[in-house]
Design an enzyme around this catalytic site. Structure first.
Site, PDB file in Angstrom:
ATOM      1  N   GLU A 173      51.145  70.127  62.234  1.00 40.69           N
ATOM      2  CA  GLU A 173      51.461  68.778  62.745  1.00 40.69           C
ATOM      3  C   GLU A 173      52.772  68.737  63.520  1.00 40.69           C
ATOM      4  O   GLU A 173      53.643  67.899  63.256  1.00 40.69           O
ATOM      5  CB  GLU A 173      51.484  67.758  61.597  1.00 40.69           C
ATOM      6  CG  GLU A 173      50.132  67.545  60.989  1.00 40.69           C
ATOM      7  CD  GLU A 173      50.026  66.347  60.042  1.00 40.69           C
ATOM      8  OE1 GLU A 173      51.056  65.762  59.686  1.00 40.69           O
ATOM      9  OE2 GLU A 173      48.880  66.024  59.669  1.00 40.69           O
ATOM     10  N   GLU A 292      42.655  68.938  58.262  1.00 36.51           N
ATOM     11  CA  GLU A 292      43.057  67.924  57.270  1.00 36.51           C
ATOM     12  C   GLU A 292      42.194  66.703  57.519  1.00 36.51           C
ATOM     13  O   GLU A 292      42.239  66.115  58.603  1.00 36.51           O
ATOM     14  CB  GLU A 292      44.535  67.558  57.388  1.00 36.51           C
ATOM     15  CG  GLU A 292      45.461  68.648  56.893  1.00 36.51           C
ATOM     16  CD  GLU A 292      46.916  68.191  56.771  1.00 36.51           C
ATOM     17  OE1 GLU A 292      47.166  67.008  56.493  1.00 36.51           O
ATOM     18  OE2 GLU A 292      47.791  69.055  56.975  1.00 36.51           O
TER      19      GLU A 292
HETATM   20  O1  AHR Z   1      47.989  66.232  53.204  1.00 36.74           O
HETATM   21  C1  AHR Z   1      49.205  65.558  53.106  1.00 36.74           C
HETATM   22  C2  AHR Z   1      50.061  65.702  54.357  1.00 36.74           C
HETATM   23  O2  AHR Z   1      49.411  65.035  55.404  1.00 36.74           O
HETATM   24  C3  AHR Z   1      50.266  67.088  54.904  1.00 36.74           C
HETATM   25  O3  AHR Z   1      51.335  67.747  54.303  1.00 36.74           O
HETATM   26  C4  AHR Z   1      50.554  66.840  56.344  1.00 36.74           C
HETATM   27  O4  AHR Z   1      50.169  67.910  57.169  1.00 36.74           O
HETATM   28  C5  AHR Z   1      49.823  65.559  56.658  1.00 36.74           C
HETATM   29  O5  AHR Z   1      50.632  64.632  57.289  1.00 36.74           O
END
Ligand code: AHR
Length: 496
Positions: A173, A292
Site C-alpha cells: 500500500e 487484501e
Molecule cells: O489488513 C489490515 C491493514 O489494511 C493492512 O495492514 C493494510 O495493508 C491495510 O490498510
C-alpha cells in the site's frame, strides 16, 4: 414471488478456477500471530508453539496461500530481527499498529507453520523504510540453497532446505499516506522496478506483485496504476488491489451490493494495465493479485482512541461478523471467481482474530465466524472451470450503486459436476432461482445448502459457534430446476 434465471453451459467458460483465489493473510498485527497462529502456552500448542486448533481450522477453511508479514507492518519491519535464537531477538516498536513486536515469530517459524498448514507462502518485502539491499538479503536467506553468508545462516538456524518462496510483494500500500515511507507513484514505481529486477537476478522464477491502489476511492486511483506499471511492466507479474467494505448508516441494501465496487475496481485496473501494455507495445499481460479483501468496520477502528502505550499483541480490528456480513462477503467471493481470467491470486485479509474468519480466546477456544462458511464452501467446491451464468434478475435501487440485480452468481464445472454459488441480496423477500441446465443433458440438482437466519445481524460466538452455518435448503424443485433463495442468503447448489 420474484424470479431470477441463470443458464449453465460449459461453452460459457471464463478461465480455470485459480487455487490461489483462496489465499489469506497473516500480519504481525493485533492477535493474528500471537494468540492466533502461535501461542506456546496453549493446551493445544504443538512443539513449535503453534495452535493445533487454528491449524485444523485453517485446513478446513481451505486456504491455499498466505501472505506475510504485512500489511502496514512490513513497511517498518527488519526481517533479521525474527531469525536465530529467540532469547536474542530484539523487541521493537511497530509504528504501523503502535504495538511492541517481540519477534518470537519470524520467517523460519512462519515457513514451518506454512508446511504444517499445507499452504504456499507469499512474502512481502519492506519498501517503506528499507530498499533493494534488504530485499535481496531476505531473498538470499530464504531461497539460496547454501554456500553464502545468508543462506548458511538459514541452514545454521535449522532450515537446511531453501524456503523456495515464489510469490513476493514489492512493498505494501505505498499509495497510502498512512504507510511508513509512503511514496509518489513515480518514486515507488522506480524503486519497485529496480528491486524486482535485482531479485530476479538472484532467483529467475519469482512471481512479483507491484502495489496497486489501497481502494478504488483513493484520490490517485487509476493514475497510480498507470505510473507504477509504466515503470514496472517488464518486471512484475501482478498488480495488487485492496478493498474493504462495511455497512454504513444502516444501509443494508447498498452493503449487500458492495461487490459492484469490486467489479468496477477489477475492470478499471485491467483496462489500465492493458492500456500501459499497449503503449509499451508489450505482449505480456499483467494479472491482478487481490491480496487484501474483506468486510472491515474500519470506521469503528478509526473512531477508537489509539493505544497510549506500546502493548504486545493487543486486540485490534477484532470484528465480529454477522449473517449479512457473510452474505456481502460471499458476493465478493463470487466477483473474484467471475473475474478469474485476470484475478489469478487473492488474499482474504486476514486469517485469525484480525478481521478474520477464525477467532480465538487466549488459552481457550477457537471458532468459526460467519464469514468462514462461504470461504470454506467456495474453496472446497469451486473446481475445474469457472462458468459465466448469464443471470437475468429483478433488480433493486441502492443509494451507493444505483440499480443492482438481486441475484449475484457464478458457477464452476469439473468432472464431479457443476456448482452454483449464488447470493440473494434482497433484504426482505425470497427469490426463486430457475436454472436452465439443458446444455448439461440429464443433470439434476443433487444438493443445495443455504446460509441464512431470521436475524440478519446474528453472529457466531465461542458459546454458540454454529448459530450461523450452512444448512440443507429444503426448497428445491427438479423439473424445471428451481431453488428458493431466502432473503439475505449465500447459497451453494450442486448439479450432476
Ligand atoms: O489488513 C489490515 C491493514 O489494511 C493492512 O495492514 C493494510 O495493508 C491495510 O490498510
Amino acid at each position: 414471488m420474484q424470479t431470477a434465471h441463470l443458464t449453465i453451459d460449459p461453452a460459457f467458460r471464463v478461465a480455470p478456477v485459480r487455487r490461489r483465489t483462496f489465499g489469506a493473510f497473516v500480519e504481525h498485527l493485533g492477535r493474528c500471530v500471537y494468540e492466533g497462529i502461535y501461542e506456546p502456552g496453549h493446551p493445544r500448542a504443538d512443539d513449535d508453539g503453534f495452535r493445533r486448533d487454528v491449524l485444523d481450522l485453517t485446513r478446513e477453511l481451505g486456504v491455499t496461500t498466505v501472505r506475510y508479514p504485512g500489511g502496514n507492518f512490513v513497511s517498518g519491519y527488519r526481517w533479521e530481527d525474527g531469525i536465530g535464537p529467540k532469547s536474542r531477538r530484539p523487541r521493537r516498536l511497530d509504528l504501523a499498529w503502535h504495538s511492541t513486536e517481540t519477534n518470537e515469530v519470524g520467517v523460519d517459524e512462519f515457513m514451518r507453520w506454512c508446511r504444517k498448514a499445507g499452504v504456499e507462502p507469499m512474502m512481502a518485502v519492506n519498501l517503506g523504510t528499507r530498499g533493494i539491499a534488504e530485499a535481496l538479503d531476505l531473498l538470499e536467506y530464504c531461497n539460496h540453497p547454501s554456500g553464502t553468508a545468508l543462506s548458511d545462516l538459514r541452514v545454521a538456524n535449522g532450515a537446511k532446505e531453501p524456503h523456495d518462496i515464489r510469490m513476493w510483494c514489492l512493498g505494501n500500500e505505498m499509495d497510502g499516506p498512512w504507510q511508513t515511507g509512503h511514496k509518489t507513484a513515480r518514486e515507488y514505481g522506480r524503486l519497485a522496478a529496480e528491486t524486482g529486477r535485482a531479485m530476479r537476478v538472484l532467483d529467475r522464477d519469482l512471481e512479483l506483485v507491484a502495489c496497486g491502489s489501497s481502494g478504488s476511492g483513493m484520490p490517485t486511483f487509476g493514475a497510480w496504476e498507470a505510473t507504477v506499471l509504466e515503470e514496472t511492466y517488464d518486471v512484475v507479474d501482478y498488480v495488487s488491489c485492496h478493498a474493504y467494505y462495511e455497512e454504513k448508516n444502516g444501509d443494508l441494501g447498498s452493503f449487500l451490493a458492495c461487490s459492484t465496487d469490486m467489479e468496477y475496481f477489477i475492470r478499471s485496473v485491467v483496462a489500465t494495465a492493458d492500456h500501459v501494455g499497449a503503449r509499451l507495445k508489450s505482449r505480456k499481460r499483467i494479472d491482478i493479485s487481490f491480496d487484501e479483501w474483506n468486510i472491515w468496520y474500519m470506521s469503528r477502528f478509526q473512531a477508537a482512541e489509539p493505544p497510549a502505550d506500546w502493548p504486545v499483541a493487543p486486540p485490534l480490528l477484532e470484528d465480529h461478523y454477522h449473517l449479512a456480513d457473510a452474505v456481502a462477503f460471499g458476493g465478493l467471493l463470487i466477483t473474484l471467481l467471475r473475474n478469474s481470467d485476470r484475478v489469478t491470486a487473492a488474499s482474504l485479509a486476514q486469517l485469525v482474530n484480525v478481521i478474520a474468519p477464525i477467532m480465538t480466546e487466549p488459552g481457550g477456544r477457537a471458532w468459526r465466524q460467519t464469514t468462514f462458511h462461504p470461504f470454506a464452501q467456495a474453496s472446497r467446491h469451486a473446481a475445474g472451470d469457472v462458468l459465466r451464468v448469464e443471470p437475468v434478475s429483478p433488480s433493486y435501487e441502492t443509494a451507493e450503486y444505483g440499480e443492482v440485480p438481486l441475484l449475484h452468481a457464478v458457477a464452476t464445472r469439473s468432472d464431479a459436476g457443476v456448482t452454483v454459488f449464488a447470493v440473494n441480496r434482497s433484504t426482505d423477500a425470497p427469490l426463486s432461482l430457475e436454472i436452465d441446465a439443458r446444455a448439461l443433458g440429464r443433470a439434476r440438482i443433487t444438493a443445495a445448502t443455504t446460509l441464512t437466519d431470521d436475524d440478519v445481524y446474528a453472529r457466531n460466538t465461542a458459546d454458540d459457534p454454529d448459530r450461523i452455518a450452512p444448512r440443507a435448503n429444503p426448497d428445491v424443485e427438479h423439473d424445471p430446476m428451481r431453488v428458493l433463495l431466502p432473503p439475505v442468503s449465500w447459497n451453494v447448489i450442486h448439479l450432476a
